[in-house]
Design a protein around this motif. Structure first.
Motif, PDB file in Angstrom:
ATOM      1  N   UNK A   1       0.718  -1.199  -0.004  1.00 47.82           N
ATOM      2  CA  UNK A   1      -0.001   0.024   0.273  1.00 47.82           C
ATOM      3  C   UNK A   1       0.868   1.184   0.084  1.00 47.82           C
ATOM      4  N   UNK A   2       2.187   1.154  -0.101  1.00 46.21           N
ATOM      5  CA  UNK A   2       2.999   2.327  -0.236  1.00 46.21           C
ATOM      6  C   UNK A   2       3.138   2.480  -1.795  1.00 46.21           C
ATOM      7  N   UNK A   3       2.606   1.645  -2.594  1.00 45.45           N
ATOM      8  CA  UNK A   3       2.889   1.807  -4.086  1.00 45.45           C
ATOM      9  C   UNK A   3       2.040   2.876  -4.818  1.00 45.45           C
ATOM     10  N   UNK A   4       1.343   2.437  -5.831  1.00 52.71           N
ATOM     11  CA  UNK A   4       0.755   3.616  -6.760  1.00 52.71           C
ATOM     12  C   UNK A   4      -0.402   4.235  -6.060  1.00 52.71           C
ATOM     13  N   UNK A   5      -0.815   5.363  -6.753  1.00 58.51           N
ATOM     14  CA  UNK A   5      -1.760   6.133  -6.363  1.00 58.51           C
ATOM     15  C   UNK A   5      -3.130   5.463  -6.286  1.00 58.51           C
ATOM     16  N   UNK A   6      -3.639   4.446  -6.823  1.00 59.18           N
ATOM     17  CA  UNK A   6      -4.782   3.756  -6.893  1.00 59.18           C
ATOM     18  C   UNK A   6      -4.678   2.781  -6.113  1.00 59.18           C
ATOM     19  N   UNK A   7      -5.366   2.636  -5.063  1.00 62.69           N
ATOM     20  CA  UNK A   7      -5.399   1.470  -4.187  1.00 62.69           C
ATOM     21  C   UNK A   7      -6.514   0.796  -4.270  1.00 62.69           C
ATOM     22  N   UNK A   8      -6.606  -0.561  -4.635  1.00 64.03           N
ATOM     23  CA  UNK A   8      -7.624  -1.545  -4.591  1.00 64.03           C
ATOM     24  C   UNK A   8      -7.422  -2.267  -3.107  1.00 64.03           C
ATOM     25  N   UNK A   9      -8.684  -2.235  -2.348  1.00 63.89           N
ATOM     26  CA  UNK A   9      -8.445  -3.162  -1.196  1.00 63.89           C
ATOM     27  C   UNK A   9      -9.678  -3.769  -0.880  1.00 63.89           C
ATOM     28  N   UNK A  10      -9.621  -4.656   0.048  1.00 64.21           N
ATOM     29  CA  UNK A  10     -10.595  -5.342   0.686  1.00 64.21           C
ATOM     30  C   UNK A  10     -10.631  -4.995   1.915  1.00 64.21           C
ATOM     31  N   UNK A  11     -11.790  -4.362   2.536  1.00 62.82           N
ATOM     32  CA  UNK A  11     -11.763  -3.884   3.748  1.00 62.82           C
ATOM     33  C   UNK A  11     -12.059  -4.894   4.651  1.00 62.82           C
ATOM     34  N   UNK A  12     -11.445  -5.172   5.725  1.00 60.97           N
ATOM     35  CA  UNK A  12     -11.529  -6.153   6.941  1.00 60.97           C
ATOM     36  C   UNK A  12     -10.875  -5.624   8.059  1.00 60.97           C
ATOM     37  N   UNK A  13     -11.211  -6.133   9.022  1.00 52.93           N
ATOM     38  CA  UNK A  13     -10.773  -5.912  10.488  1.00 52.93           C
ATOM     39  C   UNK A  13      -9.147  -6.361  10.538  1.00 52.93           C
ATOM     40  N   UNK A  14      -8.435  -5.527  10.824  1.00 60.03           N
ATOM     41  CA  UNK A  14      -6.891  -5.993  11.058  1.00 60.03           C
ATOM     42  C   UNK A  14      -6.438  -5.664  12.357  1.00 60.03           C
ATOM     43  N   UNK A  15      -6.022  -6.480  12.902  1.00 60.21           N
ATOM     44  CA  UNK A  15      -5.462  -6.303  14.471  1.00 60.21           C
ATOM     45  C   UNK A  15      -3.707  -6.352  14.446  1.00 60.21           C
TER      46      UNK A  15
END
Length: 329
Positions: free
Chosen positions: A185-199
Protein backbone atom coordinates in the motif's frame (compact mmCIF):
# COMPACT_ATOMS: atom_id res chain seq x y z
CA UNK A 1 20.27 -19.06 35.33
CA UNK A 2 17.32 -20.15 33.18
CA UNK A 3 18.42 -21.69 29.90
CA UNK A 4 16.08 -21.08 26.98
CA UNK A 5 15.81 -22.46 23.44
CA UNK A 6 14.03 -20.34 20.83
CA UNK A 7 13.24 -22.20 17.62
CA UNK A 8 12.83 -19.75 14.76
CA UNK A 9 14.79 -17.22 16.80
CA UNK A 10 16.23 -15.52 13.71
CA UNK A 11 12.79 -14.54 12.39
CA UNK A 12 10.93 -11.27 12.91
CA UNK A 13 9.21 -12.10 16.20
CA UNK A 14 12.00 -14.45 17.22
CA UNK A 15 14.69 -11.79 16.92
CA UNK A 16 12.79 -9.45 19.21
CA UNK A 17 12.02 -12.28 21.64
CA UNK A 18 15.68 -13.28 21.84
CA UNK A 19 16.71 -9.68 22.55
CA UNK A 20 14.05 -9.38 25.26
CA UNK A 21 15.14 -12.64 26.89
CA UNK A 22 18.81 -11.60 26.89
CA UNK A 23 17.82 -8.26 28.44
CA UNK A 24 16.09 -10.22 31.22
CA UNK A 25 19.25 -12.18 31.98
CA UNK A 26 18.26 -15.46 30.31
CA UNK A 27 20.88 -17.72 28.74
CA UNK A 28 19.54 -18.10 25.19
CA UNK A 29 20.10 -20.62 22.43
CA UNK A 30 18.55 -20.30 18.95
CA UNK A 31 17.72 -23.04 16.48
CA UNK A 32 17.04 -21.67 12.99
CA UNK A 33 18.00 -22.27 9.38
CA UNK A 34 20.44 -19.36 9.53
CA UNK A 35 21.87 -16.82 11.93
CA UNK A 36 20.26 -13.37 11.93
CA UNK A 37 21.95 -10.47 10.17
CA UNK A 38 22.95 -9.00 13.54
CA UNK A 39 23.67 -11.98 15.80
CA UNK A 40 23.99 -11.27 19.52
CA UNK A 41 27.33 -12.37 20.99
CA UNK A 42 25.63 -13.68 24.15
CA UNK A 43 23.43 -16.06 22.17
CA UNK A 44 24.37 -19.56 21.01
CA UNK A 45 23.15 -20.30 17.49
CA UNK A 46 22.42 -23.74 16.05
CA UNK A 47 21.95 -23.62 12.29
CA UNK A 48 19.51 -26.17 10.93
CA UNK A 49 15.90 -27.29 10.66
CA UNK A 50 13.31 -28.39 13.21
CA UNK A 51 12.78 -31.30 10.80
CA UNK A 52 16.16 -32.71 11.88
CA UNK A 53 15.39 -34.77 15.03
CA UNK A 54 19.05 -35.23 15.97
CA UNK A 55 19.79 -31.50 15.75
CA UNK A 56 16.62 -30.66 17.68
CA UNK A 57 17.65 -33.07 20.44
CA UNK A 58 21.17 -31.63 20.54
CA UNK A 59 19.84 -28.07 20.75
CA UNK A 60 17.74 -29.03 23.79
CA UNK A 61 20.70 -30.27 25.84
CA UNK A 62 20.81 -28.33 29.10
CA UNK A 63 17.69 -26.30 28.30
CA UNK A 64 14.94 -25.55 30.85
CA UNK A 65 12.34 -23.84 28.65
CA UNK A 66 11.43 -23.83 24.97
CA UNK A 67 9.81 -21.11 22.89
CA UNK A 68 8.71 -22.81 19.68
CA UNK A 69 8.36 -20.14 16.98
CA UNK A 70 9.84 -21.97 13.97
CA UNK A 71 7.43 -22.13 11.04
CA UNK A 72 6.52 -20.86 7.61
CA UNK A 73 4.54 -17.61 8.10
CA UNK A 74 3.71 -16.72 4.49
CA UNK A 75 0.67 -17.81 2.48
CA UNK A 76 2.59 -19.07 -0.56
CA UNK A 77 5.38 -21.58 -1.09
CA UNK A 78 6.64 -23.20 -4.30
CA UNK A 79 6.25 -26.61 -2.63
CA UNK A 80 2.86 -26.67 -0.93
CA UNK A 81 3.67 -29.65 1.29
CA UNK A 82 6.31 -27.55 3.06
CA UNK A 83 3.57 -25.92 5.14
CA UNK A 84 2.56 -29.22 6.70
CA UNK A 85 6.14 -30.45 7.01
CA UNK A 86 7.54 -27.41 8.83
CA UNK A 87 4.53 -26.10 10.73
CA UNK A 88 2.99 -29.41 11.78
CA UNK A 89 5.64 -32.13 11.59
CA UNK A 90 8.29 -29.72 12.89
CA UNK A 91 6.13 -28.96 15.93
CA UNK A 92 5.62 -32.67 16.54
CA UNK A 93 9.37 -33.29 16.44
CA UNK A 94 10.18 -30.42 18.82
CA UNK A 95 7.46 -31.37 21.33
CA UNK A 96 8.51 -35.03 21.33
CA UNK A 97 12.18 -34.14 21.86
CA UNK A 98 11.31 -31.63 24.60
CA UNK A 99 9.23 -34.20 26.47
CA UNK A 100 12.00 -36.77 26.18
CA UNK A 101 14.47 -34.24 27.59
CA UNK A 102 12.14 -33.40 30.48
CA UNK A 103 11.79 -29.72 29.56
CA UNK A 104 10.01 -27.88 32.38
CA UNK A 105 7.94 -25.50 30.26
CA UNK A 106 7.05 -25.19 26.58
CA UNK A 107 5.48 -22.26 24.72
CA UNK A 108 3.94 -22.87 21.31
CA UNK A 109 3.58 -19.79 19.13
CA UNK A 110 0.39 -20.02 17.07
CA UNK A 111 -1.42 -17.46 14.88
CA UNK A 112 -4.65 -15.49 14.89
CA UNK A 113 -5.25 -16.69 11.31
CA UNK A 114 -6.80 -19.93 12.60
CA UNK A 115 -9.41 -18.18 14.76
CA UNK A 116 -12.71 -17.74 12.92
CA UNK A 117 -16.34 -17.52 13.95
CA UNK A 118 -18.41 -20.54 12.96
CA UNK A 119 -21.48 -18.36 13.50
CA UNK A 120 -22.30 -14.82 14.58
CA UNK A 121 -22.74 -16.03 18.17
CA UNK A 122 -19.61 -18.15 18.48
CA UNK A 123 -16.42 -16.90 20.13
CA UNK A 124 -13.55 -18.13 17.90
CA UNK A 125 -11.23 -18.43 20.88
CA UNK A 126 -13.49 -20.86 22.74
CA UNK A 127 -15.14 -22.56 19.75
CA UNK A 128 -12.39 -22.92 17.13
CA UNK A 129 -13.06 -24.60 13.82
CA UNK A 130 -11.41 -27.88 12.84
CA UNK A 131 -8.34 -28.21 10.63
CA UNK A 132 -10.55 -29.34 7.74
CA UNK A 133 -12.51 -26.08 8.02
CA UNK A 134 -9.43 -23.90 7.60
CA UNK A 135 -9.27 -21.74 4.44
CA UNK A 136 -6.02 -23.17 3.07
CA UNK A 137 -2.79 -25.12 3.55
CA UNK A 138 -1.07 -22.58 5.80
CA UNK A 139 -3.90 -22.25 8.30
CA UNK A 140 -4.57 -26.00 8.20
CA UNK A 141 -0.95 -26.72 9.12
CA UNK A 142 -1.00 -24.14 11.94
CA UNK A 143 -4.27 -25.51 13.34
CA UNK A 144 -2.86 -29.06 13.34
CA UNK A 145 0.27 -27.78 15.07
CA UNK A 146 -1.79 -26.08 17.76
CA UNK A 147 -3.80 -29.26 18.26
CA UNK A 148 -0.53 -31.14 18.85
CA UNK A 149 0.41 -28.59 21.51
CA UNK A 150 -3.00 -28.88 23.19
CA UNK A 151 -2.81 -32.69 23.14
CA UNK A 152 0.60 -32.53 24.81
CA UNK A 153 -0.80 -30.23 27.48
CA UNK A 154 -3.78 -32.52 28.06
CA UNK A 155 -1.42 -35.46 28.60
CA UNK A 156 0.54 -33.67 31.30
CA UNK A 157 3.23 -31.65 29.49
CA UNK A 158 3.50 -28.01 30.65
CA UNK A 159 2.51 -26.29 27.38
CA UNK A 160 1.04 -22.83 26.92
CA UNK A 161 0.04 -21.17 23.65
CA UNK A 162 0.82 -17.61 22.59
CA UNK A 163 -1.19 -16.28 19.64
CA UNK A 164 0.15 -13.08 18.07
CA UNK A 165 -2.12 -11.09 15.77
CA UNK A 166 -0.35 -9.02 13.06
CA UNK A 167 3.01 -7.76 14.37
CA UNK A 168 4.66 -4.73 12.83
CA UNK A 169 7.96 -2.97 13.44
CA UNK A 170 11.30 -2.26 11.85
CA UNK A 171 13.82 -4.79 10.55
CA UNK A 172 11.27 -7.30 9.24
CA UNK A 173 13.77 -8.72 6.76
CA UNK A 174 11.65 -11.74 5.87
CA UNK A 175 8.65 -9.53 5.02
CA UNK A 176 5.97 -11.20 7.09
CA UNK A 177 2.39 -10.73 5.81
CA UNK A 178 1.66 -7.51 7.80
CA UNK A 179 4.83 -5.80 6.55
CA UNK A 180 4.25 -7.06 3.01
CA UNK A 181 0.73 -5.60 3.16
CA UNK A 182 2.04 -2.19 4.22
CA UNK A 183 4.72 -2.26 1.54
CA UNK A 184 2.06 -3.01 -1.06
CA UNK A 185 0.00 0.00 0.00
CA UNK A 186 3.02 2.28 -0.29
CA UNK A 187 2.82 1.73 -4.06
CA UNK A 188 0.75 3.48 -6.73
CA UNK A 189 -1.85 6.21 -6.38
CA UNK A 190 -4.79 3.85 -7.02
CA UNK A 191 -5.23 1.52 -4.06
CA UNK A 192 -7.51 -1.48 -4.52
CA UNK A 193 -8.39 -3.03 -1.18
CA UNK A 194 -10.64 -5.51 0.57
CA UNK A 195 -11.90 -3.89 3.74
CA UNK A 196 -11.62 -6.09 6.83
CA UNK A 197 -10.66 -5.80 10.49
CA UNK A 198 -6.89 -5.86 11.05
CA UNK A 199 -5.39 -6.27 14.49
CA UNK A 200 -1.95 -4.66 14.46
CA UNK A 201 0.48 -4.96 17.34
CA UNK A 202 4.00 -3.71 18.00
CA UNK A 203 6.33 -6.70 17.61
CA UNK A 204 8.09 -5.73 20.85
CA UNK A 205 4.79 -6.20 22.68
CA UNK A 206 4.40 -9.65 21.12
CA UNK A 207 7.85 -10.59 22.43
CA UNK A 208 6.96 -9.31 25.90
CA UNK A 209 3.62 -11.13 25.74
CA UNK A 210 5.26 -14.44 24.86
CA UNK A 211 7.52 -14.12 27.89
CA UNK A 212 4.53 -13.32 30.10
CA UNK A 213 2.66 -16.33 28.72
CA UNK A 214 5.64 -18.56 29.44
CA UNK A 215 5.98 -17.25 32.98
CA UNK A 216 2.33 -16.79 34.00
CA UNK A 217 0.10 -18.63 31.54
CA UNK A 218 -2.07 -21.58 32.52
CA UNK A 219 -1.14 -24.93 31.02
CA UNK A 220 -3.22 -25.74 27.95
CA UNK A 221 -4.50 -22.18 27.58
CA UNK A 222 -4.27 -19.83 24.61
CA UNK A 223 -3.42 -16.13 25.01
CA UNK A 224 -4.11 -13.71 22.17
CA UNK A 225 -1.29 -11.17 21.95
CA UNK A 226 -2.72 -8.32 19.91
CA UNK A 227 -2.93 -4.57 19.84
CA UNK A 228 -5.68 -2.58 18.16
CA UNK A 229 -8.44 -3.89 15.87
CA UNK A 230 -8.70 -1.39 13.02
CA UNK A 231 -10.60 -1.46 9.67
CA UNK A 232 -8.12 -1.65 6.80
CA UNK A 233 -9.65 1.50 5.28
CA UNK A 234 -8.61 3.45 8.35
CA UNK A 235 -5.07 2.05 8.11
CA UNK A 236 -4.88 3.16 4.49
CA UNK A 237 -5.89 6.70 5.48
CA UNK A 238 -3.25 6.67 8.19
CA UNK A 239 -0.61 5.39 5.76
CA UNK A 240 -1.49 8.20 3.34
CA UNK A 241 -1.31 10.77 6.15
CA UNK A 242 2.04 9.48 7.38
CA UNK A 243 3.42 9.57 3.85
CA UNK A 244 1.70 12.90 3.16
CA UNK A 245 0.32 11.72 -0.16
CA UNK A 246 -3.30 11.47 -1.25
CA UNK A 247 -4.28 8.16 -2.88
CA UNK A 248 -7.46 6.96 -4.51
CA UNK A 249 -8.86 4.05 -2.49
CA UNK A 250 -11.23 1.66 -4.26
CA UNK A 251 -12.94 -1.08 -2.27
CA UNK A 252 -13.10 -4.47 -4.00
CA UNK A 253 -15.87 -7.04 -3.33
CA UNK A 254 -14.66 -10.15 -1.49
CA UNK A 255 -15.56 -12.62 -4.24
CA UNK A 256 -13.73 -10.57 -6.87
CA UNK A 257 -10.68 -10.20 -4.63
CA UNK A 258 -10.55 -13.95 -4.06
CA UNK A 259 -10.80 -14.69 -7.80
CA UNK A 260 -8.06 -12.18 -8.62
CA UNK A 261 -5.82 -13.59 -5.88
CA UNK A 262 -6.31 -17.13 -7.18
CA UNK A 263 -5.18 -15.98 -10.63
CA UNK A 264 -2.10 -14.28 -9.19
CA UNK A 265 -1.30 -17.44 -7.26
CA UNK A 266 -1.67 -19.57 -10.39
CA UNK A 267 0.82 -17.35 -12.22
CA UNK A 268 3.22 -17.58 -9.28
CA UNK A 269 2.91 -21.37 -9.14
CA UNK A 270 3.53 -22.00 -12.82
CA UNK A 271 5.30 -18.96 -14.28
CA UNK A 272 7.19 -16.60 -11.95
CA UNK A 273 7.82 -19.00 -9.04
CA UNK A 274 7.86 -15.90 -6.84
CA UNK A 275 5.40 -14.95 -4.06
CA UNK A 276 2.28 -13.26 -5.49
CA UNK A 277 0.98 -9.96 -4.10
CA UNK A 278 -2.10 -11.81 -2.79
CA UNK A 279 -3.26 -15.39 -2.28
CA UNK A 280 -6.70 -16.92 -2.24
CA UNK A 281 -6.11 -18.21 1.29
CA UNK A 282 -5.11 -14.74 2.46
CA UNK A 283 -8.31 -13.27 1.03
CA UNK A 284 -10.41 -16.02 2.63
CA UNK A 285 -8.80 -15.24 5.98
CA UNK A 286 -9.55 -11.54 5.54
CA UNK A 287 -13.17 -12.19 4.57
CA UNK A 288 -13.70 -14.21 7.75
CA UNK A 289 -11.73 -11.98 10.10
CA UNK A 290 -13.32 -10.48 13.20
CA UNK A 291 -12.14 -8.43 16.16
CA UNK A 292 -10.30 -10.56 18.71
CA UNK A 293 -10.17 -9.82 22.42
CA UNK A 294 -6.89 -9.54 24.34
CA UNK A 295 -8.72 -9.29 27.67
CA UNK A 296 -7.63 -12.74 28.84
CA UNK A 297 -3.95 -11.90 28.27
CA UNK A 298 -4.42 -8.57 30.02
CA UNK A 299 -6.14 -10.05 33.08
CA UNK A 300 -4.11 -13.24 33.53
CA UNK A 301 -0.70 -12.19 32.25
CA UNK A 302 -0.59 -8.45 32.83
CA UNK A 303 -0.15 -7.93 29.09
CA UNK A 304 -0.26 -4.21 28.23
CA UNK A 305 0.41 -3.43 24.55
CA UNK A 306 1.31 0.14 23.64
CA UNK A 307 -0.61 2.23 21.07
CA UNK A 308 0.15 0.86 17.63
CA UNK A 309 0.43 4.11 15.64
CA UNK A 310 4.09 4.82 16.59
CA UNK A 311 5.09 1.33 15.43
CA UNK A 312 3.09 1.85 12.23
CA UNK A 313 4.90 5.13 11.59
CA UNK A 314 8.29 3.54 12.27
CA UNK A 315 7.52 0.60 9.96
CA UNK A 316 6.44 2.84 7.10
CA UNK A 317 9.48 5.09 7.54
CA UNK A 318 11.72 2.01 7.48
CA UNK A 319 10.07 0.67 4.31
CA UNK A 320 10.36 4.06 2.59
CA UNK A 321 13.99 4.31 3.66
CA UNK A 322 14.73 0.83 2.32
CA UNK A 323 13.17 1.79 -1.00
CA UNK A 324 15.23 4.97 -1.10
CA UNK A 325 18.38 2.92 -0.49
CA UNK A 326 17.63 0.76 -3.52
CA UNK A 327 16.53 -2.36 -1.65
CA UNK A 328 13.60 -2.94 -3.99
CA UNK A 329 10.76 -2.06 -1.64
Amino acid sequence: MTRVLVTGGSGFIGNHLVSALVARGRKVRVLDLRRPAHALPEVQYFEGSVLDPDLVDKSLCGVDRVYHLAGLPGMWMPRKNDFHAVNCEGTEIVIAAARKRGIARFLHCSTESILFRSSALEDPEHAPLSADQMPGRYTRSKMLAEQLALQAAASGFSVVIGTPTMPIGVHDHSLTPPTAMLRHFLGGRLQLYLDFVVNLVDVRDVAAGLILAMERGQVGHRYILGGESIPLKKILRLVAAIRDRRNLHMRVPGALAETAAAMLELIADHVTRRPPSATAEGVRIARRASALSIEKAQLELGYLPRPVEPALRDTIAHLLGARGNGQGL
